[in-house]
Motif scaffolding. Structure first.
Motif, PDB file in Angstrom:
ATOM      1  N   PHE A 169       0.869  -1.179   0.000  1.00 36.48           N
ATOM      2  CA  PHE A 169       0.000   0.000   0.000  1.00 36.48           C
ATOM      3  C   PHE A 169       0.901   1.222   0.000  1.00 36.48           C
ATOM      4  N   PRO A 170       0.420   2.316  -0.571  1.00 33.34           N
ATOM      5  CA  PRO A 170       1.188   3.557  -0.445  1.00 33.34           C
ATOM      6  C   PRO A 170       1.238   3.942   1.031  1.00 33.34           C
ATOM      7  N   ASN A 200       4.317   0.611   1.641  1.00 35.58           N
ATOM      8  CA  ASN A 200       4.278  -0.229   2.821  1.00 35.58           C
ATOM      9  C   ASN A 200       4.007  -1.652   2.342  1.00 35.58           C
ATOM     10  N   VAL A 207       2.904  -5.077   2.640  1.00 38.39           N
ATOM     11  CA  VAL A 207       2.054  -5.724   3.637  1.00 38.39           C
ATOM     12  C   VAL A 207       2.083  -7.246   3.504  1.00 38.39           C
ATOM     13  N   PRO A 231      -0.135 -10.828  15.058  1.00 38.26           N
ATOM     14  CA  PRO A 231      -0.379  -9.509  15.657  1.00 38.26           C
ATOM     15  C   PRO A 231      -1.105  -8.566  14.708  1.00 38.26           C
ATOM     16  N   SER A 232      -1.642  -7.516  15.262  1.00 44.44           N
ATOM     17  CA  SER A 232      -2.336  -6.490  14.488  1.00 44.44           C
ATOM     18  C   SER A 232      -1.385  -5.880  13.466  1.00 44.44           C
ATOM     19  N   GLY A 233      -1.873  -5.749  12.243  1.00 48.67           N
ATOM     20  CA  GLY A 233      -1.055  -5.144  11.192  1.00 48.67           C
ATOM     21  C   GLY A 233      -0.152  -6.126  10.471  1.00 48.67           C
ATOM     22  N   SER A 234      -0.275  -7.425  10.793  1.00 45.03           N
ATOM     23  CA  SER A 234       0.625  -8.403  10.164  1.00 45.03           C
ATOM     24  C   SER A 234       0.173  -8.769   8.757  1.00 45.03           C
ATOM     25  N   GLY A 235      -1.004  -8.329   8.335  1.00 44.34           N
ATOM     26  CA  GLY A 235      -1.439  -8.574   6.955  1.00 44.34           C
ATOM     27  C   GLY A 235      -2.490  -9.656   6.804  1.00 44.34           C
ATOM     28  N   LYS A 236      -3.098 -10.100   7.912  1.00 42.04           N
ATOM     29  CA  LYS A 236      -4.081 -11.190   7.852  1.00 42.04           C
ATOM     30  C   LYS A 236      -5.302 -10.793   7.034  1.00 42.04           C
ATOM     31  N   SER A 237      -5.852  -9.622   7.355  1.00 39.52           N
ATOM     32  CA  SER A 237      -7.034  -9.169   6.602  1.00 39.52           C
ATOM     33  C   SER A 237      -6.682  -8.949   5.139  1.00 39.52           C
ATOM     34  N   THR A 238      -5.526  -8.367   4.906  1.00 36.36           N
ATOM     35  CA  THR A 238      -5.116  -8.092   3.526  1.00 36.36           C
ATOM     36  C   THR A 238      -5.029  -9.394   2.733  1.00 36.36           C
ATOM     37  N   GLU A 268      -9.013  -6.753  -2.850  1.00 34.48           N
ATOM     38  CA  GLU A 268      -7.793  -6.020  -3.165  1.00 34.48           C
ATOM     39  C   GLU A 268      -7.136  -6.729  -4.344  1.00 34.48           C
ATOM     40  N   GLU A 315     -11.925 -12.335  11.489  1.00 34.26           N
ATOM     41  CA  GLU A 315     -12.258 -12.006  12.879  1.00 34.26           C
ATOM     42  C   GLU A 315     -13.767 -11.929  13.102  1.00 34.26           C
ATOM     43  N   HIS A 352      -8.552 -14.048  16.747  1.00 27.94           N
ATOM     44  CA  HIS A 352      -7.746 -13.810  17.941  1.00 27.94           C
ATOM     45  C   HIS A 352      -8.174 -14.761  19.063  1.00 27.94           C
TER      46      HIS A 352
HETATM   47  N1  LIG Z   1      -6.411   0.111   2.214  1.00 27.38           N
HETATM   48  C1  LIG Z   1      -5.224   0.281   2.828  1.00 27.38           C
HETATM   49  N2  LIG Z   1      -4.461   1.344   2.535  1.00 27.38           N
HETATM   50  C2  LIG Z   1      -3.265   1.516   3.146  1.00 27.38           C
HETATM   51  N3  LIG Z   1      -2.749   0.679   4.039  1.00 27.38           N
HETATM   52  C3  LIG Z   1      -3.466  -0.395   4.374  1.00 27.38           C
HETATM   53  C4  LIG Z   1      -4.751  -0.663   3.784  1.00 27.38           C
HETATM   54  N4  LIG Z   1      -5.229  -1.804   4.306  1.00 27.38           N
HETATM   55  C5  LIG Z   1      -4.308  -2.240   5.177  1.00 27.38           C
HETATM   56  N5  LIG Z   1      -3.238  -1.408   5.222  1.00 27.38           N
HETATM   57  C6  LIG Z   1      -2.035  -1.586   6.042  1.00 27.38           C
HETATM   58  O1  LIG Z   1      -1.590  -2.890   5.866  1.00 27.38           O
HETATM   59  C7  LIG Z   1      -1.093  -3.430   7.074  1.00 27.38           C
HETATM   60  C8  LIG Z   1      -1.737  -4.760   7.347  1.00 27.38           C
HETATM   61  O2  LIG Z   1      -3.119  -4.546   7.603  1.00 27.38           O
HETATM   62  P1  LIG Z   1      -4.135  -5.739   7.848  1.00 27.38           P
HETATM   63  O3  LIG Z   1      -5.456  -5.104   8.027  1.00 27.38           O
HETATM   64  O4  LIG Z   1      -3.997  -6.738   6.782  1.00 27.38           O
HETATM   65  O5  LIG Z   1      -3.619  -6.331   9.210  1.00 27.38           O
HETATM   66  P2  LIG Z   1      -4.284  -7.433  10.142  1.00 27.38           P
HETATM   67  O6  LIG Z   1      -3.267  -8.492  10.329  1.00 27.38           O
HETATM   68  O7  LIG Z   1      -5.587  -7.836   9.599  1.00 27.38           O
HETATM   69  O8  LIG Z   1      -4.449  -6.647  11.508  1.00 27.38           O
HETATM   70  P3  LIG Z   1      -5.638  -6.708  12.592  1.00 27.38           P
HETATM   71  O9  LIG Z   1      -5.357  -7.876  13.485  1.00 27.38           O
HETATM   72  O10 LIG Z   1      -5.505  -5.406  13.324  1.00 27.38           O
HETATM   73  O11 LIG Z   1      -6.917  -6.830  11.858  1.00 27.38           O
HETATM   74  C9  LIG Z   1      -1.318  -2.384   8.123  1.00 27.38           C
HETATM   75  O12 LIG Z   1      -0.098  -1.718   8.338  1.00 27.38           O
HETATM   76  C10 LIG Z   1      -2.326  -1.472   7.521  1.00 27.38           C
HETATM   77  O13 LIG Z   1      -2.142  -0.167   7.971  1.00 27.38           O
END
Ligand SMILES: Nc1ncnc2c1ncn2[C@@H]1O[C@H](COP(=O)(O)OP(=O)(O)OP(=O)(O)O)[C@@H](O)[C@H]1O
Ligand SMILES: [Mg+2]
Lengths: 257, 215
Positions: A12-13, A20, A22, A41-48, A57, A178, A210
């Motif tokens: 991501f930008p 960044n 991800v 952990p939060s931000g590890s990219g699971k949702s992405t 995406e 989640e 979680h």
């Molecule tokens: N649309 C977006 N634009 C910019 N950055 C994004 C976007 N979506 C996610 N990110 C970034 O990508 C990284 C991973 O996000 P992601 O949501 O995949 O994490 P996660 O593992 O699901 O975390 P959580 O447990 O908090 O849900 C984060 O740093 C987030 O800020």
């Protein structure tokens, strides 16, 4: 093999400029009947990762294959291409996604939330779909809520409707991001029960969660993600009971009080 | 002049007022959708031009706009404006209200959560199905109160047609009042506007109530 994701990259930008990264070269394949939990952990990219798998995406590299259809691929020059909209229709029928925030359609009754897509998207017979939807609702313990509207339901009930809505499309694989994070503990239990029941029926599922005890109990495989890579994966007893990586141990420790 | 005659004379003005009202709505509610689409266009030029146009329309008095639409063709192109009074008037009203509606529509659509779009997309709805089945009905409910406000304003704004000497109820009231040195025509006009507004408010409230079945 139902899903095969190979060497997925996604950036991501970044807000401060630059990019960044991800997902860094992540590969994940899921067999029929498998229940895979993804923790991290939060931000590890699971949702992405789930959002890439469900085409919410677009990927920057790698390939995504459902059943025998390569839906996204990267050529030798690193250019990513997706199949046509029309071909994508079939592929979209292979999976369902349950969101953390349910995302039910508030202007539709519970029943219509479940029946609308099978009828309008798949063009199926309305009566037949309705009968199936009533069965699904009964299985979710919501047999008496068909005519209610989402705003009249508790969060746990709404999430069960969302699961029924996804199941009504008869997906080969169901993703959960989640599914209980927006719920109170008591309501969490009723949703987890449903997912556990689906696991017993060998529904193929990928669950970002979680809820460590739940992941340990229902999954065939656990994946620990951190910093956009899969740090460790394997049998839940091994990953939870005897993690090989220090990062996994640290993460799991943060869950013990 | 007898009260009955007065009422009768004003009756034709009331019909004209009602005509302006409905023609404006019929024209501006759909035109607003078009303007909203241009306003949210991916093309930056189209978007900024539309944005500027909306700003001008919303930033200047409707009375002035009516004069421009009416006399503009004459001053700009030296065209004859015979027979242009009513069309010019309606265009002025329609364009003005369409810009307000466009901004209301845009606000409504932007207030929808992305989750609704994403849920629809994963379920396989097409873009147009998503818009018409999922988004639009919810937007409609959300913007209804703002639409009601505009429609009520429109009832009162129709009196601005007197600037172009169009014989709607207010213009006629002024005429009769001057020739008869009577205050009565204004009273009648006032009662007419009030009843018209009451009817509008009642109708809109009914629609809002009908949509109360969900949040
Ligand atoms: N649309 C977006 N634009 C910019 N950055 C994004 C976007 N979506 C996610 N990110 C970034 O990508 C990284 C991973 O996000 P992601 O949501 O995949 O994490 P996660 O593992 O699901 O975390 P959580 O447990 O908090 O849900 C984060 O740093 C987030 O800020
Ligand atoms: Mg997440």
């Amino acid at each position: 093999m139902i899903l095969e994701m190979k060497n997925i990259r996604k950036s991501f930008p970044a807000s401060a400029g630059g990019t960044n990264e991800v997902l860094r070269d992540i590969s994940l394949s899921v067999d029929k009947g498998e229940v895979v939990s993804i923790i991290g952990p939060s931000g590890s990219g699971k949702s992405t990762l789930l959002r890439c798998a469900t085409f919410l995406e677009t990927i920057d590299g790698g390939s995504i294959t459902y059943m025998d259809t390569v839906a996204a691929s990267t050529d030798a020059n690193g250019r990513v291409s997706y199949i046509s909209k029309n071909e994508m229709k079939t592929v979209k029928g292979y999976f369902g996604l349950v969101f953390q925030q349910f995302n039910l359609f508030p202007h539709f009754s519970v029943l219509k939330n479940i029946t609308d897509a099978p009828v309008k998207v798949h063009g199926r017979n309305a009566e037949e779909v309705k009968a199936e939807a009533m069965e699904l609702l009964a299985a979710m313990g919501l047999g008496d809520k068909a005519d209610a509207y989402p705003c009249q339901l508790s969060g746990g009930q709404q999430q069960r409707v969302a699961i029924a809505r996804a199941l009504a499309m008869k997906p080969e694989i169901l993703f959960f991001d989640e599914p209980t994070s927006a719920l109170d503990p008591e309501l969490t239990i009723e949703v987890l029960k449903i997912i556990r029941k689906l696991a017993e029926e060998h529904m193929t599922m990928v669950i970002v969660t979680h809820e460590m005890n739940f992941a340990r109990a229902v999954s065939n495989r656990v994946i620990f993600m951190d910093g956009g890579v899969i740090v460790e994966q394997g049998d839940p007893e091994e990953v939870f009971g005897n993690p090989r990586q220090e990062r996994t141990r640290q993460f799991l420790r943060s869950y013990e009080q | 002049m007898e009260f009955g005659t007065m009422l009768e004379t004003m009756g034709s003005g009331m019909l004209k007022t009602i005509g302006i009202f409905f023609l404006t709505l019929i024209g501006s509610l759909p035109l607003g959708v078009g303007i909203m689409l241009l306003r949210t266009s991916k093309n930056k030029v189209v978007k900024s031009i539309t944005k500027a146009f909306i700003a001008v329309i919303r930033g200047t008095p409707l009375m002035l706009q009516l004069l421009v639409w009416y006399f503009g063709p004459y001053y700009l192109f030296d065209w004859s404006i015979r027979g242009w009074r009513f069309p010019g008037l309606i265009i002025g009203f329609v364009v003005n209200y369409a810009c307000y509606f466009a901004e209301i529509y845009r606000g409504g659509i932007e207030s929808m959560s992305v989750g609704q779009y994403e849920a629809a997309e994963v379920l396989g709805y097409t873009k147009s199905q998503t818009f018409f089945r999922i988004i639009l009905p919810q937007v409609f409910k959300r913007i209804l109160p703002s639409i009601t406000n505009e429609v009520i304003t429109l009832v009162k704004d129709t009196s601005l047609a007197y600037t172009l000497a169009y014989a709607e109820v207010f213009s006629i009231a002024k005429q009769i009042s001057a020739s008869q040195t009577s205050f009565m025509p204004f009273l009648i006009a006032g009662v007419f506007y009030f009843i018209a507004n009451y009817a509008v408010a009642f109708g809109m409230e009914r629609i809002e109530k009908a949509l109360k079945y969900y949040n």
